[in-house]
Design a protein around this motif. Structure first.
Motif, PDB file in Angstrom:
ATOM      1  N   ASN A  80      34.341 -36.798 -35.251  1.00 58.77           N
ATOM      2  CA  ASN A  80      36.056 -37.412 -35.426  1.00 58.77           C
ATOM      3  C   ASN A  80      37.114 -36.638 -34.126  1.00 58.77           C
ATOM      4  O   ASN A  80      37.601 -36.891 -34.127  1.00 58.77           O
ATOM      5  CB  ASN A  80      36.264 -36.934 -36.487  1.00 58.77           C
ATOM      6  CG  ASN A  80      37.453 -38.355 -37.584  1.00 58.77           C
ATOM      7  OD1 ASN A  80      37.249 -39.448 -36.811  1.00 58.77           O
ATOM      8  ND2 ASN A  80      37.815 -36.964 -38.074  1.00 58.77           N
ATOM      9  N   ASP A  81      36.772 -37.278 -32.930  1.00 56.55           N
ATOM     10  CA  ASP A  81      37.104 -36.392 -32.122  1.00 56.55           C
ATOM     11  C   ASP A  81      38.706 -37.586 -31.941  1.00 56.55           C
ATOM     12  O   ASP A  81      37.722 -38.937 -30.976  1.00 56.55           O
ATOM     13  CB  ASP A  81      37.024 -36.102 -30.546  1.00 56.55           C
ATOM     14  CG  ASP A  81      35.648 -35.299 -31.012  1.00 56.55           C
ATOM     15  OD1 ASP A  81      35.819 -34.687 -32.054  1.00 56.55           O
ATOM     16  OD2 ASP A  81      34.828 -34.501 -29.520  1.00 56.55           O
ATOM     17  N   LEU A  82      39.869 -37.117 -31.659  1.00 58.02           N
ATOM     18  CA  LEU A  82      40.467 -38.142 -30.485  1.00 58.02           C
ATOM     19  C   LEU A  82      41.399 -37.010 -29.471  1.00 58.02           C
ATOM     20  O   LEU A  82      41.482 -36.629 -29.731  1.00 58.02           O
ATOM     21  CB  LEU A  82      41.686 -37.487 -31.646  1.00 58.02           C
ATOM     22  CG  LEU A  82      41.409 -38.362 -32.982  1.00 58.02           C
ATOM     23  CD1 LEU A  82      42.991 -38.280 -34.681  1.00 58.02           C
ATOM     24  CD2 LEU A  82      41.519 -39.686 -33.250  1.00 58.02           C
ATOM     25  N   PRO A  98      34.299 -39.341 -17.618  1.00 57.15           N
ATOM     26  CA  PRO A  98      32.685 -39.017 -18.246  1.00 57.15           C
ATOM     27  C   PRO A  98      32.225 -39.628 -19.502  1.00 57.15           C
ATOM     28  O   PRO A  98      32.047 -40.528 -19.001  1.00 57.15           O
ATOM     29  CB  PRO A  98      34.398 -38.692 -19.514  1.00 57.15           C
ATOM     30  CG  PRO A  98      35.013 -39.695 -20.023  1.00 57.15           C
ATOM     31  CD  PRO A  98      35.049 -40.521 -17.852  1.00 57.15           C
ATOM     32  N   LYS A  99      31.255 -39.224 -20.045  1.00 59.36           N
ATOM     33  CA  LYS A  99      30.384 -39.923 -20.393  1.00 59.36           C
ATOM     34  C   LYS A  99      30.867 -39.780 -22.204  1.00 59.36           C
ATOM     35  O   LYS A  99      31.250 -38.366 -22.651  1.00 59.36           O
ATOM     36  CB  LYS A  99      28.967 -39.193 -21.595  1.00 59.36           C
ATOM     37  CG  LYS A  99      28.025 -39.653 -22.591  1.00 59.36           C
ATOM     38  CD  LYS A  99      27.136 -39.103 -22.894  1.00 59.36           C
ATOM     39  CE  LYS A  99      25.650 -39.327 -23.445  1.00 59.36           C
ATOM     40  NZ  LYS A  99      25.351 -40.757 -23.514  1.00 59.36           N
ATOM     41  N   VAL A 100      31.017 -40.165 -23.031  1.00 61.16           N
ATOM     42  CA  VAL A 100      31.693 -40.987 -24.402  1.00 61.16           C
ATOM     43  C   VAL A 100      31.019 -41.540 -25.333  1.00 61.16           C
ATOM     44  O   VAL A 100      30.246 -42.654 -25.111  1.00 61.16           O
ATOM     45  CB  VAL A 100      33.016 -41.911 -24.204  1.00 61.16           C
ATOM     46  CG1 VAL A 100      33.336 -41.192 -25.869  1.00 61.16           C
ATOM     47  CG2 VAL A 100      33.810 -41.138 -22.774  1.00 61.16           C
ATOM     48  N   GLY A 101      30.876 -40.733 -26.609  1.00 61.41           N
ATOM     49  CA  GLY A 101      29.509 -41.175 -27.698  1.00 61.41           C
ATOM     50  C   GLY A 101      30.222 -40.544 -28.798  1.00 61.41           C
ATOM     51  O   GLY A 101      31.834 -40.529 -29.011  1.00 61.41           O
ATOM     52  N   GLY A 102      29.827 -40.303 -30.180  1.00 63.41           N
ATOM     53  CA  GLY A 102      29.753 -39.700 -31.547  1.00 63.41           C
ATOM     54  C   GLY A 102      30.830 -41.115 -31.917  1.00 63.41           C
ATOM     55  O   GLY A 102      30.636 -42.106 -32.114  1.00 63.41           O
ATOM     56  N   ASN A 103      31.865 -40.550 -32.233  1.00 67.46           N
ATOM     57  CA  ASN A 103      32.989 -41.540 -33.053  1.00 67.46           C
ATOM     58  C   ASN A 103      34.167 -40.802 -32.620  1.00 67.46           C
ATOM     59  O   ASN A 103      35.525 -40.305 -32.698  1.00 67.46           O
ATOM     60  CB  ASN A 103      33.156 -41.130 -34.641  1.00 67.46           C
ATOM     61  CG  ASN A 103      34.216 -41.620 -34.806  1.00 67.46           C
ATOM     62  OD1 ASN A 103      33.711 -43.333 -34.969  1.00 67.46           O
ATOM     63  ND2 ASN A 103      34.835 -41.936 -36.486  1.00 67.46           N
TER      64      ASN A 103
END
Length: 221
Positions: A80-82, A98-103
């Motif tokens: 739940n990163d902003l 970057p690599k971005v994922g999760g939420n």
């Protein structure tokens, strides 16, 4: 300044790791010679994180891609990163920068990406990325398209960028490319998540290289 004493070993570790945090500001840091990643936002929610004015130095003699360019660089996969990623100098990388994922909701603005032998943005499942006002110079591929699974808006043209106004309160800035494979991302369905939040300002890309080179990294206050 964060430098790894064992850059030849993966277990030499990461430069900065956050997991399960909130209201963190990483500013004017230089990271170099990492065994693994320069900055990691782990699987737990890190909520509100600003990463600004940093120098991510990927020059290494122990490259996973065997070309002197670091591969594991910036890893943003929180639940739940902003994340605001602004005014950073990302140099000499070969992937995941970057690599971005999760939420993760990532606002990448006014950064200078220079010299990549591979790709920069890896758009993983669950990622929501807005990239504006950045400069990509000799930077390989802006986006790795072979495994694209998330959402990205790359501020492709003045007309399309008008969509930012309703949620950011202003039009998005164009990115600039030199000897870099650009990518046209027009997904706007995630813009709703910017509503009601403090949004970083954005300068035009024409001013980014000089401003970032003058301010990014340790000791450049």
């Amino acid at each position: 300044m964060i430098t790894n004493l064992n850059p030849q070993y993966v277990w030499g570790g990461d430069g900065i790791t956050l997991d399960g945090t909130d209201l963190v500001w990483i500013d004017h840091v230089t990271t170099s010679l990492m065994g693994r990643q320069h900055i990691v936002l782990g699987n737990g929610a890190s909520n509100r994180v600003t990463i600004s004015n940093n120098f991510i130095d990927g020059r290494t003699s122990w490259s996973a891609t065997c070309d002197g360019y670091h591969y594991w660089n910036l890893y943003f996969t929180g639940s739940n990163d902003l994340v605001t990623f602004k005014g950073n100098y990302v140099l000499h990388t070969s992937g995941r920068a970057p690599k971005v994922g999760g939420n993760t909701l990532l606002h990448a603005v006014n950064n200078y990406f220079y010299q990549s032998s591979g790709h920069l943005f890896e758009v993983g499942a669950g990622s929501k990325i807005l990239a504006e006002g950045n400069v990509f110079q000799n930077a390989g591929q802006m986006v790795e398209t072979s495994s694209l699974a998330g959402q990205i808006f790359t501020s492709p043209d003045s007309s399309t960028n008008q969509a930012c106004s309703a949620y950011l309160g202003r039009t998005c800035q164009l990115n600039a490319y030199g000897s870099t494979t650009s990518y046209t991302g027009t997904t706007t369905s995630f813009f709703q998540y910017f509503s009601g939040k403090n949004i970083a300002s954005a300068a035009t890309a024409s001013s980014v290289q000089s401003s970032v080179m003058g301010t990014a990294g340790y000791g450049k206050l």
